[in-house]
Design a protein around this motif. Structure first.
Motif, PDB file in Angstrom:
ATOM      1  N   ASP A 174      24.561  54.596 -11.778  1.00 51.46           N
ATOM      2  CA  ASP A 174      24.638  55.940 -11.763  1.00 51.46           C
ATOM      3  C   ASP A 174      26.078  56.478 -11.088  1.00 51.46           C
ATOM      4  OD1 ASP A 174      21.904  56.079 -12.143  1.00 51.46           O
ATOM      5  OD2 ASP A 174      21.338  56.629 -10.050  1.00 51.46           O
ATOM      6  N   ASP A 175      26.838  55.998 -10.252  1.00 47.00           N
ATOM      7  CA  ASP A 175      28.003  56.030  -9.984  1.00 47.00           C
ATOM      8  C   ASP A 175      29.011  55.930 -11.191  1.00 47.00           C
ATOM      9  OD1 ASP A 175      27.374  56.503  -7.184  1.00 47.00           O
ATOM     10  OD2 ASP A 175      28.055  54.519  -6.633  1.00 47.00           O
ATOM     11  N   LEU A 176      28.776  54.900 -12.131  1.00 46.53           N
ATOM     12  CA  LEU A 176      29.624  54.707 -13.019  1.00 46.53           C
ATOM     13  C   LEU A 176      29.581  56.042 -14.135  1.00 46.53           C
ATOM     14  CD1 LEU A 176      31.887  53.072 -15.026  1.00 46.53           C
ATOM     15  CD2 LEU A 176      29.726  51.867 -15.820  1.00 46.53           C
ATOM     16  N   ALA A 177      28.266  56.428 -14.344  1.00 40.74           N
ATOM     17  CA  ALA A 177      27.834  57.491 -15.012  1.00 40.74           C
ATOM     18  C   ALA A 177      28.637  58.692 -14.698  1.00 40.74           C
ATOM     19  CB  ALA A 177      26.423  57.859 -15.236  1.00 40.74           C
ATOM     20  N   MET A 178      28.540  58.932 -13.368  1.00 40.81           N
ATOM     21  CA  MET A 178      29.020  60.396 -12.737  1.00 40.81           C
ATOM     22  C   MET A 178      30.537  60.309 -12.645  1.00 40.81           C
ATOM     23  SD  MET A 178      26.015  61.087  -9.873  1.00 40.81           S
ATOM     24  CE  MET A 178      27.197  62.401  -9.156  1.00 40.81           C
ATOM     25  N   LEU A 179      31.246  59.092 -12.435  1.00 39.53           N
ATOM     26  CA  LEU A 179      32.422  59.055 -12.126  1.00 39.53           C
ATOM     27  C   LEU A 179      33.491  58.828 -13.678  1.00 39.53           C
ATOM     28  CD1 LEU A 179      32.786  56.992  -8.927  1.00 39.53           C
ATOM     29  CD2 LEU A 179      33.029  59.442  -9.080  1.00 39.53           C
ATOM     30  N   GLU A 180      32.648  57.965 -14.366  1.00 41.45           N
ATOM     31  CA  GLU A 180      33.356  57.672 -15.851  1.00 41.45           C
ATOM     32  C   GLU A 180      32.851  58.233 -16.952  1.00 41.45           C
ATOM     33  OE1 GLU A 180      36.528  56.527 -15.507  1.00 41.45           O
ATOM     34  OE2 GLU A 180      36.544  56.129 -13.687  1.00 41.45           O
ATOM     35  N   GLY A 181      31.595  58.593 -17.018  1.00 44.03           N
ATOM     36  CA  GLY A 181      31.088  59.231 -18.067  1.00 44.03           C
ATOM     37  C   GLY A 181      30.456  57.884 -18.921  1.00 44.03           C
ATOM     38  N   ILE A 182      30.211  56.940 -18.233  1.00 43.34           N
ATOM     39  CA  ILE A 182      29.643  55.749 -18.927  1.00 43.34           C
ATOM     40  C   ILE A 182      28.299  55.286 -18.378  1.00 43.34           C
ATOM     41  CG2 ILE A 182      30.017  53.173 -19.438  1.00 43.34           C
ATOM     42  CD1 ILE A 182      33.019  53.772 -18.933  1.00 43.34           C
ATOM     43  N   TYR A 183      27.443  55.419 -19.207  1.00 39.21           N
ATOM     44  CA  TYR A 183      26.153  55.230 -18.814  1.00 39.21           C
ATOM     45  C   TYR A 183      25.521  53.774 -19.406  1.00 39.21           C
ATOM     46  CZ  TYR A 183      20.945  55.835 -17.774  1.00 39.21           C
ATOM     47  OH  TYR A 183      19.471  55.729 -17.238  1.00 39.21           O
ATOM     48  N   ALA A 184      25.519  52.819 -18.285  1.00 40.75           N
ATOM     49  CA  ALA A 184      25.122  51.538 -18.733  1.00 40.75           C
ATOM     50  C   ALA A 184      23.773  51.139 -18.427  1.00 40.75           C
ATOM     51  CB  ALA A 184      26.082  50.698 -17.634  1.00 40.75           C
ATOM     52  N   GLU A 185      23.427  50.078 -18.973  1.00 42.55           N
ATOM     53  CA  GLU A 185      22.203  49.523 -18.675  1.00 42.55           C
ATOM     54  C   GLU A 185      22.223  48.820 -17.374  1.00 42.55           C
ATOM     55  OE1 GLU A 185      21.038  46.275 -19.036  1.00 42.55           O
ATOM     56  OE2 GLU A 185      23.010  45.676 -19.829  1.00 42.55           O
ATOM     57  N   PRO A 186      20.968  48.589 -16.664  1.00 40.20           N
ATOM     58  CA  PRO A 186      21.280  47.967 -15.473  1.00 40.20           C
ATOM     59  C   PRO A 186      21.575  46.532 -15.380  1.00 40.20           C
ATOM     60  CG  PRO A 186      19.240  49.131 -15.445  1.00 40.20           C
ATOM     61  CD  PRO A 186      19.721  49.226 -16.900  1.00 40.20           C
ATOM     62  N   THR A 187      21.375  45.707 -16.279  1.00 33.45           N
ATOM     63  CA  THR A 187      22.007  44.342 -16.288  1.00 33.45           C
ATOM     64  C   THR A 187      23.579  44.179 -16.209  1.00 33.45           C
ATOM     65  OG1 THR A 187      19.938  43.522 -17.200  1.00 33.45           O
ATOM     66  CG2 THR A 187      22.019  42.256 -17.347  1.00 33.45           C
ATOM     67  N   SER A 188      24.262  45.266 -17.063  1.00 31.15           N
ATOM     68  CA  SER A 188      25.494  45.527 -17.046  1.00 31.15           C
ATOM     69  C   SER A 188      26.112  46.129 -15.685  1.00 31.15           C
ATOM     70  CB  SER A 188      25.921  46.408 -18.351  1.00 31.15           C
ATOM     71  OG  SER A 188      26.123  45.560 -19.392  1.00 31.15           O
ATOM     72  N   ALA A 189      25.326  46.987 -14.886  1.00 28.97           N
ATOM     73  CA  ALA A 189      25.627  47.396 -13.813  1.00 28.97           C
ATOM     74  C   ALA A 189      25.724  46.779 -12.750  1.00 28.97           C
ATOM     75  CB  ALA A 189      24.792  48.656 -13.779  1.00 28.97           C
ATOM     76  N   SER A 190      24.766  45.670 -12.823  1.00 31.19           N
ATOM     77  CA  SER A 190      24.768  44.579 -11.910  1.00 31.19           C
ATOM     78  C   SER A 190      25.976  43.867 -11.557  1.00 31.19           C
ATOM     79  CB  SER A 190      23.652  43.444 -12.183  1.00 31.19           C
ATOM     80  OG  SER A 190      24.226  42.662 -12.976  1.00 31.19           O
TER      81      SER A 190
END
Length: 104
Positions: free
Chosen positions: A53-69
């Motif tokens: 969620d931080d990546l989406a809000m700060l950078e506009g990149i919505y990653a799937e959870p495995t990548s966000a790990s």
């Protein structure tokens, strides 16, 4: 220092891509960690979803959870001082959150 990963009890997670009890290339992963002086950490689903969620809000990149790990792990390593403020770090985000169906 082990050459093969320890067996673990598989448990449900939002990270379907890494929800495995014994990785097929586990010894290769351990070798790469040792050869580079790297480390591995575990993060829980709450931390992973926050990183997504931080990546989406700060950078506009919505990653799937495995990548966000990987981002959740980076935050832990930075907080612990394992990664310093002047260290160069690459985190590859390959999976789009738009294609991830979420937990089943």
């Amino acid at each position: 220092g082990e050459s093969d990963p320890a067996s673990i009890v598989r448990r449900p997670t939002v990270c379907g891509g890494i929800e495995i009890g014994r990785p097929h290339r586990g010894s290769d992963i351990l070798h790469a960690i040792a050869a580079t002086g790297g480390s591995a950490v575990a993060r829980d689903d709450t931390d992973i979803l926050k990183a997504r969620d931080d990546l989406a809000m700060l950078e506009g990149i919505y990653a799937e959870p495995t990548s966000a790990s990987a981002l959740a792990a980076l935050a832990q390593l930075a907080a612990a001082g394992t990664i310093g403020p002047d260290d160069l770090v690459f985190v590859i985000v390959t999976g789009s959150g738009l294609k991830d169906p979420g937990p089943s």
